[in-house]
Design an enzyme around this catalytic site. Structure first.
Site, PDB file in Angstrom:
ATOM      1  N   ASP A  12     -33.651-104.361 -20.295  1.00  0.00           N
ATOM      2  CA  ASP A  12     -34.695-103.477 -20.830  1.00  0.00           C
ATOM      3  C   ASP A  12     -35.543-104.194 -21.873  1.00  0.00           C
ATOM      4  O   ASP A  12     -35.061-105.098 -22.558  1.00  0.00           O
ATOM      5  CB  ASP A  12     -34.027-102.231 -21.433  1.00  0.00           C
ATOM      6  CG  ASP A  12     -34.991-101.065 -21.559  1.00  0.00           C
ATOM      7  OD1 ASP A  12     -36.106-101.130 -21.003  1.00  0.00           O
ATOM      8  OD2 ASP A  12     -34.624-100.077 -22.231  1.00  0.00           O
ATOM      9  N   GLY A  15     -41.669-104.333 -21.271  1.00  0.00           N
ATOM     10  CA  GLY A  15     -42.954-103.764 -21.671  1.00  0.00           C
ATOM     11  C   GLY A  15     -43.223-103.998 -23.154  1.00  0.00           C
ATOM     12  O   GLY A  15     -44.331-104.382 -23.542  1.00  0.00           O
ATOM     13  N   ARG A  16     -42.188-103.792 -23.981  1.00  0.00           N
ATOM     14  CA  ARG A  16     -42.359-103.992 -25.424  1.00  0.00           C
ATOM     15  C   ARG A  16     -42.587-105.462 -25.758  1.00  0.00           C
ATOM     16  O   ARG A  16     -43.361-105.811 -26.636  1.00  0.00           O
ATOM     17  CB  ARG A  16     -41.145-103.440 -26.181  1.00  0.00           C
ATOM     18  CG  ARG A  16     -41.226-101.930 -26.397  1.00  0.00           C
ATOM     19  CD  ARG A  16     -39.884-101.346 -26.745  1.00  0.00           C
ATOM     20  NE  ARG A  16     -39.043-101.208 -25.551  1.00  0.00           N
ATOM     21  CZ  ARG A  16     -37.772-100.874 -25.575  1.00  0.00           C
ATOM     22  NH1 ARG A  16     -37.182-100.655 -26.720  1.00  0.00           N
ATOM     23  NH2 ARG A  16     -37.108-100.754 -24.450  1.00  0.00           N
ATOM     24  N   HIS A  29     -42.834-108.256 -17.363  1.00  0.00           N
ATOM     25  CA  HIS A  29     -41.938-108.284 -16.197  1.00  0.00           C
ATOM     26  C   HIS A  29     -41.810-109.706 -15.642  1.00  0.00           C
ATOM     27  O   HIS A  29     -40.735-110.127 -15.223  1.00  0.00           O
ATOM     28  CB  HIS A  29     -42.440-107.324 -15.113  1.00  0.00           C
ATOM     29  CG  HIS A  29     -42.415-105.881 -15.541  1.00  0.00           C
ATOM     30  ND1 HIS A  29     -41.331-105.322 -16.174  1.00  0.00           N
ATOM     31  CD2 HIS A  29     -43.339-104.890 -15.437  1.00  0.00           C
ATOM     32  CE1 HIS A  29     -41.591-104.045 -16.442  1.00  0.00           C
ATOM     33  NE2 HIS A  29     -42.800-103.756 -16.007  1.00  0.00           N
ATOM     34  N   THR A  58     -33.768 -95.291  -9.859  1.00  0.00           N
ATOM     35  CA  THR A  58     -34.328 -94.213  -9.025  1.00  0.00           C
ATOM     36  C   THR A  58     -35.348 -93.406  -9.831  1.00  0.00           C
ATOM     37  O   THR A  58     -36.188 -92.723  -9.257  1.00  0.00           O
ATOM     38  CB  THR A  58     -33.212 -93.266  -8.504  1.00  0.00           C
ATOM     39  OG1 THR A  58     -32.329 -92.940  -9.591  1.00  0.00           O
ATOM     40  CG2 THR A  58     -32.396 -93.916  -7.402  1.00  0.00           C
ATOM     41  N   LEU A 123     -20.711-117.164  -7.698  1.00  0.00           N
ATOM     42  CA  LEU A 123     -21.034-115.878  -8.326  1.00  0.00           C
ATOM     43  C   LEU A 123     -21.650-114.914  -7.313  1.00  0.00           C
ATOM     44  O   LEU A 123     -22.467-115.302  -6.493  1.00  0.00           O
ATOM     45  CB  LEU A 123     -22.057-116.156  -9.437  1.00  0.00           C
ATOM     46  CG  LEU A 123     -22.672-114.940 -10.128  1.00  0.00           C
ATOM     47  CD1 LEU A 123     -21.673-114.294 -11.071  1.00  0.00           C
ATOM     48  CD2 LEU A 123     -23.925-115.348 -10.908  1.00  0.00           C
ATOM     49  N   ARG A 176     -26.715-103.946 -22.752  1.00  0.00           N
ATOM     50  CA  ARG A 176     -28.072-103.391 -22.702  1.00  0.00           C
ATOM     51  C   ARG A 176     -28.914-104.073 -23.764  1.00  0.00           C
ATOM     52  O   ARG A 176     -28.510-104.150 -24.929  1.00  0.00           O
ATOM     53  CB  ARG A 176     -28.101-101.881 -22.901  1.00  0.00           C
ATOM     54  CG  ARG A 176     -29.547-101.367 -22.758  1.00  0.00           C
ATOM     55  CD  ARG A 176     -29.668 -99.878 -22.604  1.00  0.00           C
ATOM     56  NE  ARG A 176     -31.060 -99.531 -22.304  1.00  0.00           N
ATOM     57  CZ  ARG A 176     -31.447 -98.490 -21.575  1.00  0.00           C
ATOM     58  NH1 ARG A 176     -30.554 -97.685 -21.056  1.00  0.00           N
ATOM     59  NH2 ARG A 176     -32.727 -98.264 -21.358  1.00  0.00           N
ATOM     60  N   SER A 184     -28.757 -94.692 -18.953  1.00  0.00           N
ATOM     61  CA  SER A 184     -29.871 -94.544 -17.995  1.00  0.00           C
ATOM     62  C   SER A 184     -29.436 -94.571 -16.525  1.00  0.00           C
ATOM     63  O   SER A 184     -30.032 -95.268 -15.693  1.00  0.00           O
ATOM     64  CB  SER A 184     -30.937 -95.614 -18.264  1.00  0.00           C
ATOM     65  OG  SER A 184     -31.444 -95.501 -19.579  1.00  0.00           O
TER      66      SER A 184
HETATM   67  C1  IPE Z   1     -33.410 -98.702 -17.416  1.00  0.00           C
HETATM   68  O1  IPE Z   1     -34.524 -98.954 -18.174  1.00  0.00           O
HETATM   69  C2  IPE Z   1     -33.671 -99.130 -16.011  1.00  0.00           C
HETATM   70  C3  IPE Z   1     -33.788-100.560 -15.808  1.00  0.00           C
HETATM   71  C4  IPE Z   1     -33.584-101.492 -16.696  1.00  0.00           C
HETATM   72  C5  IPE Z   1     -34.150-100.936 -14.478  1.00  0.00           C
HETATM   73  P1  IPE Z   1     -35.613 -97.800 -18.462  1.00  0.00           P
HETATM   74  O2  IPE Z   1     -36.606 -98.416 -19.368  1.00  0.00           O
HETATM   75  O3  IPE Z   1     -36.113 -97.264 -17.166  1.00  0.00           O
HETATM   76  O4  IPE Z   1     -34.724 -96.694 -19.170  1.00  0.00           O
HETATM   77  P2  IPE Z   1     -35.123 -95.498 -20.115  1.00  0.00           P
HETATM   78  O5  IPE Z   1     -36.180 -94.721 -19.403  1.00  0.00           O
HETATM   79  O6  IPE Z   1     -35.644 -96.104 -21.385  1.00  0.00           O
HETATM   80  O7  IPE Z   1     -33.859 -94.745 -20.334  1.00  0.00           O
HETATM   81  C1  IPE Z   2     -37.269-103.060 -18.132  1.00  0.00           C
HETATM   82  O1  IPE Z   2     -38.339-103.144 -18.990  1.00  0.00           O
HETATM   83  C2  IPE Z   2     -37.644-103.325 -16.704  1.00  0.00           C
HETATM   84  C3  IPE Z   2     -37.769-102.131 -15.861  1.00  0.00           C
HETATM   85  C4  IPE Z   2     -37.298-100.941 -16.127  1.00  0.00           C
HETATM   86  C5  IPE Z   2     -38.447-102.317 -14.606  1.00  0.00           C
HETATM   87  P1  IPE Z   2     -39.255-101.888 -19.295  1.00  0.00           P
HETATM   88  O2  IPE Z   2     -40.414-101.898 -18.361  1.00  0.00           O
HETATM   89  O3  IPE Z   2     -38.456-100.636 -19.281  1.00  0.00           O
HETATM   90  O4  IPE Z   2     -39.741-102.230 -20.764  1.00  0.00           O
HETATM   91  P2  IPE Z   2     -39.887-101.240 -21.992  1.00  0.00           P
HETATM   92  O5  IPE Z   2     -38.629-100.458 -22.111  1.00  0.00           O
HETATM   93  O6  IPE Z   2     -41.067-100.371 -21.688  1.00  0.00           O
HETATM   94  O7  IPE Z   2     -40.114-102.141 -23.154  1.00  0.00           O
HETATM   95 MG    MG Z   3     -37.433 -99.583 -20.709  1.00  0.00          MG
END
Ligand code: IPE
Ligand code: IPE
Ligand code: MG
Length: 228
Positions: A12, A15-16, A29, A58, A123, A176, A184
């Site tokens: 996770d 995006g940030r 990404h 999902t 692995l 995480r 999640s």
């Molecule tokens: C969890 O991340 C899913 C993946 C890393 C693929 P999200 O960014 O989708 O989770 P929430 O929405 O913050 O719980």
């Molecule tokens: C995790 O990064 C990757 C996916 C869920 C595809 P995010 O896209 O959730 O990044 P944040 O949480 O917005 O920073």
């Molecule tokens: Mg996220």
């Protein structure tokens, strides 16, 4: 020192990571994909047997169509470009999740990669795409019915054998990134007795040193499984 057989990571913070740099989310990404490559190598070298990476849930279909499409396109590039390194490191590829709704091209690439690496003895790399634990459990229950099991035969083993992770040991260590403290919809069943390692590090910044820190943290844990 104890090494976990199965490590699962909720990747996770892409995006940030991009936002902090004034970049579009997709750049985060892309940087996340590079982190996957580094971690695969480090996990292999650390002697892990199973590594499950949560790439797309999902629930992630709720994101804007442009981001979903970009993620799927990125996945295809990744699946093609990384094949040689999986060959070289003898890593086996396996998709975790529902096939329904995944673009046919992505499915074809995942199938090709699974087939090309099926005899690798290193692995086992499980990539969770269109994965959700609740859906996984619901389809396992449905499969028990389809298989004609009597009510008495529907036990923990019967369900476990019908999960997408059938044959894979339970998660020992769940990591995480990005400072979130939630699961999640990931590995709800398989992580019943997993140790948690939560880190503020954003996924694109996660590297071999962060994996090592998580493994060292795991090694200090006293796992009891409900006993004394
Ligand atoms: C969890 O991340 C899913 C993946 C890393 C693929 P999200 O960014 O989708 O989770 P929430 O929405 O913050 O719980
Ligand atoms: C995790 O990064 C990757 C996916 C869920 C595809 P995010 O896209 O959730 O990044 P944040 O949480 O917005 O920073
Ligand atoms: Mg996220």
């Amino acid at each position: 020192m104890s090494v976990p057989a199965h490590v699962a990571i909720i990747m996770d913070g892409n995006g940030r990571w991009a936002a902090q740099r004034g970049l579009p989310r997709i750049k985060g990404h892309k940087a996340g994909v590079r982190a996957v490559e580094r971690i695969l190598e480090a996990a292999s070298e650390a002697g892990l047997q199973h590594l499950s990476l949560y790439a797309f849930s999902t629930e992630n279909w709720k994101r804007p169509a442009g981001e979903v499409m970009a993620l799927m396109a990125l996945l295809r590039i990744y699946l093609r470009v990384f094949l040689p390194s999986l060959r070289q490191k003898r890593i086996r590829f396996h998709h975790l999740g529902s096939r329904e709704g995944i673009p046919p091209g992505v499915l074809a690439d995942m199938d090709t990669l699974a087939e090309a690496t099926r005899n690798h003895e290193g692995l086992c790399f499980h990539l969770a795409v269109n994965y959700g634990s609740r859906l996984e459990l619901a389809q396992a229950a449905r499969r028990c019915v389809e298989d004609g099991l009597s009510p008495e035969a529907v036990d923990e083993a019967a369900l476990n054998d019908r999960l997408w992770t059938a044959g894979v040991p339970d998660v020992d260590l769940l990591i995480r990134t990005s400072g979130e403290h939630r699961i999640s919809n990931f590995m709800l069943w398989q992580a019943a007795y997993a140790e948690f390692h939560l880190t503020d590090c954003l996924w694109p910044d996660f590297g071999p040193a962060e994996l090592r820190a998580a493994l060292d943290d795991y090694a200090t844990r006293d796992r009891r499984f409900g006993g004394l």
